[in-house]
Design an enzyme around this catalytic site. Structure first.
Site, PDB file in Angstrom:
ATOM      1  N   GLU A 157      -4.067 -12.211  14.267  1.00  0.00           N
ATOM      2  CA  GLU A 157      -3.702 -10.805  14.142  1.00  0.00           C
ATOM      3  C   GLU A 157      -4.883  -9.916  14.506  1.00  0.00           C
ATOM      4  OE1 GLU A 157      -0.541  -9.316  11.263  1.00  0.00           O
ATOM      5  OE2 GLU A 157      -2.368  -8.591  10.303  1.00  0.00           O
TER       6      GLU A 157
ATOM      7  N   GLY B 193      -5.002  -5.304   5.590  1.00  0.00           N
ATOM      8  CA  GLY B 193      -4.253  -6.240   4.764  1.00  0.00           C
ATOM      9  C   GLY B 193      -4.826  -7.642   4.762  1.00  0.00           C
ATOM     10  N   ARG B 194      -5.220  -8.146   5.929  1.00  0.00           N
ATOM     11  CA  ARG B 194      -5.719  -9.521   6.010  1.00  0.00           C
ATOM     12  C   ARG B 194      -7.149  -9.652   5.495  1.00  0.00           C
ATOM     13  NH1 ARG B 194      -4.842  -7.088  10.720  1.00  0.00           N
ATOM     14  NH2 ARG B 194      -6.454  -6.882  12.314  1.00  0.00           N
TER      15      ARG B 194
ATOM     16  N   LYS C  84       0.823  -1.205   0.000  1.00  0.00           N
ATOM     17  CA  LYS C  84       0.000   0.000   0.000  1.00  0.00           C
ATOM     18  C   LYS C  84       0.862   1.262   0.000  1.00  0.00           C
ATOM     19  CE  LYS C  84      -3.701  -0.031   2.546  1.00  0.00           C
ATOM     20  NZ  LYS C  84      -4.628   0.033   3.708  1.00  0.00           N
TER      21      LYS C  84
ATOM     22  N   LYS D 271       9.342  -4.600  13.999  1.00  0.00           N
ATOM     23  CA  LYS D 271       9.787  -3.907  12.792  1.00  0.00           C
ATOM     24  C   LYS D 271      10.639  -2.688  13.139  1.00  0.00           C
ATOM     25  CE  LYS D 271       6.019  -5.060   9.592  1.00  0.00           C
ATOM     26  NZ  LYS D 271       4.974  -4.491   8.729  1.00  0.00           N
TER      27      LYS D 271
ATOM     28  N   HIS E  18      -1.684 -38.423  10.266  1.00  0.00           N
ATOM     29  CA  HIS E  18      -0.442 -39.154  10.492  1.00  0.00           C
ATOM     30  C   HIS E  18       0.603 -38.268  11.166  1.00  0.00           C
ATOM     31  CE1 HIS E  18      -1.620 -42.732   8.135  1.00  0.00           C
ATOM     32  NE2 HIS E  18      -2.379 -41.858   7.505  1.00  0.00           N
TER      33      HIS E  18
ATOM     34  N   GLU F  65      10.177  -5.722   3.778  1.00  0.00           N
ATOM     35  CA  GLU F  65      10.409  -7.026   3.162  1.00  0.00           C
ATOM     36  C   GLU F  65      10.012  -7.000   1.680  1.00  0.00           C
ATOM     37  OE1 GLU F  65       8.880  -7.825   7.436  1.00  0.00           O
ATOM     38  OE2 GLU F  65       8.466  -6.421   5.792  1.00  0.00           O
TER      39      GLU F  65
END
Length: 539
Positions: A351, A265-266, A205, A502, A382, A211
């Site tokens: 979050e 964002g999510r 954005k 951050k 398993h 990152e």
């Protein structure tokens, strides 16, 4: 009023104290049709919640708690565009992203639907251009690989949905996803790619996300080394709102796709963040995806609590979390296409509701968001199902499956679904010592082969995995998380816990890169670790 001081909460606690040993086997024996009574269906999703330690009285008390916090008005406030994200002073309108054309939803007096539709049309034109081969790379070759560079919701959303809907994708264009700042991620992704046939989508954005921009700069350097500086405009597009940074990077701002600060964002996969998905499945199926979201939105807004799928999931989760002391939830999709769904829900849930203060900043004396984890069945059977069946921890589970396979192959789907049905039955009813004795089990093995049962599960059954079904399934969990956030009185739409690490990382980076020995002023542990890292990096 503190949540635990509400009469409705105290009534639930008193009921739990008196019925803590409620047994699913007894509940089913007392009500032979419990399996249909404790179920609900909407928008093509069938929810069976009968294998939870609840009865009609539990639900009545949970509904009373829901009414006491005025959930209905808070739902309306979100859909209306009120500033419910109080710490960031924002509206929360991911639901507007999937509102039909012609709807009216206002933020600061402006109807945002025409803006949303304009971006959708921009995305549509671009995708048609790319998919048809009209968009070509700098040397005139058709794009065959699209690399989405993002992190968090800018990665998990489109990555999940591409995997989930790969059956419907254009196989002449392959999608790749890069998120980790570890150089291995971008290096391994581009290693086998031809830059002449590769397009990068940089999703940030602000266009400053550390990152994402580190990966984007590495991708740009790789491209420029092969094709020259002028090739960037033909091989990069942006999902951003920062036109100046996008232009400075070398991307033509006509190929910048915007979204808004009221989209978290999510919650953003149905915005321009979903550009990679639209490239894969095409604009028409992307709109079907949005229609699935909207159908669940409408259901959530209008259904009564006893038929409201997100509310039922949320209330059962509150019961398990706050009254039965379960600390986690396992999400177990019996469909390989949903391999990333547990990871997606980890961000959506943890979050959003991983908070320890109320919206007004008061410390919370009760449990909020659970730990979310899982992986597809039957792989998990398993791995960690042993713990769920016979461990000392109570782990409620959401089982998700589809009646029709997109890839019918021999008896595969019946084998898969037999496990889906068997696991919830086994978790609910277990196997008693008496049953083992009747089968002739050796006495010394009986304790090891006893299953206590009484382990709570939800079963979510959908006819087929389609774009519409995926949209409605994601929206189901979005609204579940919102409902629980309202009950726990937390702001489900900020994420300040992401920020501190951050900030500290930005201070440490120069210390790691410094030629001279830096004057470290951290704690003794961090100082020693940084010193060791610098020594080993140089050796």
């Amino acid at each position: 009023m503190n949540l635990t001081q509400r009469p409705q909460w105290q009534a639930l606690q008193a009921y739990c104290d008196q019925n803590a040993q409620m047994q699913l086997s007894e509940l089913f024996a007392a009500s032979p049709d419990r399996g249909t009574l404790f179920s609900a269906e909407a928008v093509g999703i069938y929810l069976d919640y009968s294998k939870n330690r609840v009865n009609s009285e539990t639900l009545r008390l949970l509904f009373e708690l829901t009414d006491s916090i005025d959930l209905r008005s808070k739902i309306e406030a979100m859909f209306r565009g009120d500033t419910i994200n109080n710490t960031e002073h924002r509206s929360v309108l991911h639901t507007a992203l999937r509102a039909p054309k012609g709807s009216e939803i206002f933020v600061d007096g402006v109807n945002v639907v025409p803006e949303i539709q304009a971006v959708l049309e921009q995305m549509t034109l671009f995708c048609n251009h790319l998919r048809s081969g009209q968009w070509k790379g700098a040397t005139g070759l058709k794009i065959k690989h699209v690399v989405n560079i993002g992190i968090g919701g800018s990665d998990l959303g489109p990555h999940l949905c591409y995997d989930a809907l790969r059956y419907y994708s254009d196989r002449s264009i392959k999608l790749h996803f890069v998120s980790n700042v570890d150089g291995t991620d971008i290096s391994e992704t581009i290693r086998e790619l031809n830059p002449e046939e590769t397009l990068f989508i940089v999703a940030s954005k602000t266009f400053t996300t550390q990152e994402t921009m580190a990966n984007a700069r590495t991708a740009r350097k790789w491209l420029m080394e092969k094709l020259g500086d002028t090739a960037v405009a033909s091989h990069f597009v942006a999902v951003s709102t920062n036109a100046s940074e996008v232009a400075q990077f070398g991307i033509d701002t006509t190929n910048m796709f915007g979204f808004w600060d009221w989209v978290g964002g999510r919650y953003s996969v149905d915005s321009a963040i979903g550009l990679a998905l639209m490239i894969a499945i095409g604009p028409d199926q992307f709109r079907e995806f949005l229609a699935g979201f909207h159908a669940m939105d409408t259901h959530f807004k209008t259904a009564t609590w006893d038929q409201n799928l997100p509310v039922l999931l949320a209330l059962i989760g509150v019961w398990n979390n706050n009254f039965l002391d379960a600390e986690s939830v396992a999400v177990l999709p019996y469909d390989q296409y949903l391999n990333l769904f547990p990871a997606y829900l980890q961000q959506l849930d943890m979050e959003s509701n991983g908070k320890s203060v109320t919206k007004s900043g008061e410390q919370i004396p009760y449990q909020t968001g659970p730990i979310v984890w899982g992986q597809p069945g039957t792989n998990g059977q398993h791995a960690f199902y042993q713990l769920i069946h016979q461990g000392t921890k109570l782990i409620p589970c959401d089982f998700i499956a589809f009646s029709r396979s997109l890839n019918p192959t021999g008896q595969h789907h019946d084998l898969l679904m037999s496990n889906f049905f068997a696991q919830t039955e086994a978790l609910a009813f277990g196997k008693s010592p008496d049953q083992l004795k009747a089968e002739g089990c050796k006495e010394e093995l009986i304790p090891h082969r006893t299953f206590s049962g009484n382990r709570p599960t939800n079963s979510i059954l959908i006819e087929k995995l389609t774009p519409f079904a995926l949209g409605s399934l994601i929206a189901l969990y979005e609204h579940k998380v919102f409902t629980q956030g309202v009950i726990w009185d937390v702001n489900s739409f900020d994420q300040w816990g992401v920020e501190l690490g951050k900030v500290l990382a930005s201070r440490i980076t120069p210390e790691l890169e410094s030629v001279q020995e830096p004057d470290l002023k951290h704690d003794s542990s961090t100082n020693a670790l940084i010193q060791r890292y610098r020594q080993q990096k140089r050796s």
